[in-house]
Scaffold this active site. Structure first.
Site, PDB file in Angstrom:
ATOM      1  N   ARG A  93      -7.070  13.987  -5.880  1.00 36.88           N
ATOM      2  CA  ARG A  93      -6.503  13.076  -4.868  1.00 36.88           C
ATOM      3  C   ARG A  93      -5.526  13.785  -3.937  1.00 36.88           C
ATOM      4  NH1 ARG A  93      -4.821   8.378  -8.976  1.00 36.88           N
ATOM      5  NH2 ARG A  93      -4.798  10.184 -10.370  1.00 36.88           N
ATOM      6  N   HIS A 127     -13.224  12.898  -5.897  1.00 39.25           N
ATOM      7  CA  HIS A 127     -12.563  11.872  -5.078  1.00 39.25           C
ATOM      8  C   HIS A 127     -12.963  12.005  -3.618  1.00 39.25           C
ATOM      9  CE1 HIS A 127      -9.636   8.848  -4.100  1.00 39.25           C
ATOM     10  NE2 HIS A 127      -9.007   9.655  -3.271  1.00 39.25           N
ATOM     11  N   LYS A 191      -7.113  -2.896   2.787  1.00 37.53           N
ATOM     12  CA  LYS A 191      -5.815  -2.880   2.113  1.00 37.53           C
ATOM     13  C   LYS A 191      -4.888  -1.896   2.808  1.00 37.53           C
ATOM     14  CE  LYS A 191      -6.533   0.937  -1.082  1.00 37.53           C
ATOM     15  NZ  LYS A 191      -6.657   1.422  -2.446  1.00 37.53           N
ATOM     16  N   ARG A 193      -1.204   0.565   1.811  1.00 42.51           N
ATOM     17  CA  ARG A 193      -0.302   1.030   0.753  1.00 42.51           C
ATOM     18  C   ARG A 193       1.121   1.109   1.300  1.00 42.51           C
ATOM     19  NH1 ARG A 193      -2.371   2.698  -3.933  1.00 42.51           N
ATOM     20  NH2 ARG A 193      -4.571   3.282  -4.059  1.00 42.51           N
TER      21      ARG A 193
END
Length: 311
Positions: A93, A127, A191, A193
């Site tokens: 990530r 990822h 979404k 963060r």
């Protein structure tokens, strides 16, 4: 061909060995009193094609050092070819600079594995696919979609009610590949963060009303994103929501969140060996990727095509 297992996921290593009908190489990977890692290979590996099976999951640094030291030991023992088999590639990530003066740790780990002496890497569901380019050695990135799609078909009789949902915009390509395989519709969770480790659902792109929704992602860590997305879809009329995820990191309060969430179940692969707390959770179910990885190892050893496994 020889299979060498580190300590991160011995149950998966044994299952891969059983699939290939190849016993695990006798070796010791242990700790000194000050927790330094020590490895010794108790069999002759000179001229052998050796596959080191080690996920760099929690504790990531310990498991990474085990992998590097095993590779070094094999290289000094004159193994002909060393393949690092990493069902879960930790640090994936951290694949880009997210701000000023920050590292690209995935590239650093790739360099470490290469300099340790690995000749090639076999991993699953990176990822970000471009991490393959961080390695200067051949890298095969398997996908768990065939395994998970088979499980979905076995557990969901009426595919017309299914809707595959990507929990964020970045996972759309992955979710679309699963939806195409199942001939199902696709929805996307929009979404944001506010800070690392937290997510907030802003909108759902697609009509989930009356549908049996399956959230599909590569990693579930704290489970906040999945649980929030599931709650948002139930609010918008979804008949049920479950989640299929390739790598069950499940750190911190993740298991408790899943227990208390509206998720029907969370299905993960055994790329990461799970503690008893996770195995005891009635909402978490594991499917094995041992045949997938085992077949990829067999094909690499026989110089056959690995890409046909994606069909």
């Amino acid at each position: 061909m020889k299979l060498l297992s580190g300590n991160s996921n011995q149950s998966l290593s044994q299952a891969i060995g059983d699939y290939l009908d190849v016993p695990l190489t006798k070796a010791q990977v242990k700790r000194f009193a000050d927790m330094e890692v020590f490895a010794t290979i108790d069999e002759n590996v000179r001229g052998e094609d050796v596959f080191v099976i080690q996920s760099t999951s929690y504790p990531a640094n310990d498991n990474l050092m085990e992998l590097l030291i095993c590779i070094d030991a094999l290289q000094r023992a004159s193994a002909r070819r060393i393949t690092a088999v990493m069902p879960y590639f930790g640090y994936a990530r951290q694949d880009r600079k997210t701000g000023g003066r920050t590292p690209i740790s995935a590239k650093l780990v790739a360099n470490l594995i290469t300099r340790a002496g690995a000749d090639r890497v076999l991993t699953m569901d990176l990822h970000a696919g471009q991490i393959q380019g961080f390695f200067d050695i051949p890298t095969d990135n398997l996908v768990a979609i065939p395994v998970l799609a088979r499980d979905i078909k076995n557990n969901y009789e009426d595919s017309h009610e299914l809707m595959i949902v990507s929990p964020d915009v970045g996972g759309v390509v992955r979710a679309r590949a699963l939806a195409d395989r199942l001939n199902a519709d696709l929805a996307i969770v929009d979404k944001r963060r506010p800070r690392a480790g937290e997510s907030e659902v802003m909108n759902i792109i697609g009509d989930v009303s009356g549908r049996r929704c399956i959230l599909f992602d590569d990693i579930v860590d704290s489970a906040g994103t999945l649980c929030n997305a599931a709650a948002a879809m139930i609010e918008r009329g979804a008949a049920s929501v479950s989640a299929y995820v390739s790598h069950g990191v499940l750190s911190g309060p993740a298991v408790e969140r899943v227990k208390k969430s509206v998720l029907s179940e969370l299905v993960i692969t055994d790329s990461i060996e799970q503690p008893e707390q996770v195995l005891a959770c009635g909402k978490v179910r594991t499917v094995t990727v041992a045949p997938l990885i085992g077949e990829a190892i067999r094909r690499i050893a026989n110089e056959e095509s690995v890409s046909k496994l994606f069909d």
